[in-house]
Design a protein around this motif. Structure first.
Motif: not given
Length: 76
Positions: A1-26
């Motif tokens: 199985m090949t493991v893809n390398a991951r790279k940190p990235a800065n993203l701008t995400i809608d604040q309400n969407l991010l809050t909801e995603a975190r509340a849902l523990k996504l």
């Protein structure tokens, strides 16, 4: 199985969407990655269809004029 390398990235995400995603523990990083992967897949498909539009049109016209090749062998 090949493991893809991951790279940190800065993203701008809608604040309400991010809050909801975190509340849902996504896992926001994985969800963003899945969304980006889907956007890439769709764009590749759109570009392929655009690049091959003439061949598809030509093939469809041929079938309209001549019918499907080997149609007599179709069981339905």
């Amino acid at each position: 199985m090949t493991v893809n390398a991951r790279k940190p990235a800065n993203l701008t995400i809608d604040q309400n969407l991010l809050t909801e995603a975190r509340a849902l523990k996504l896992n926001v990083s994985r969800a963003a990655e899945a969304g980006i992967a889907e956007a890439v897949r769709q764009e590749k498909s759109r570009r392929w269809q655009e690049e091959n539009a003439e061949a598809i049109r030509s093939s469809n016209e041929w079938v309209e004029r001549n019918g499907l090749p080997l149609a007599k062998h179709r069981p339905f």
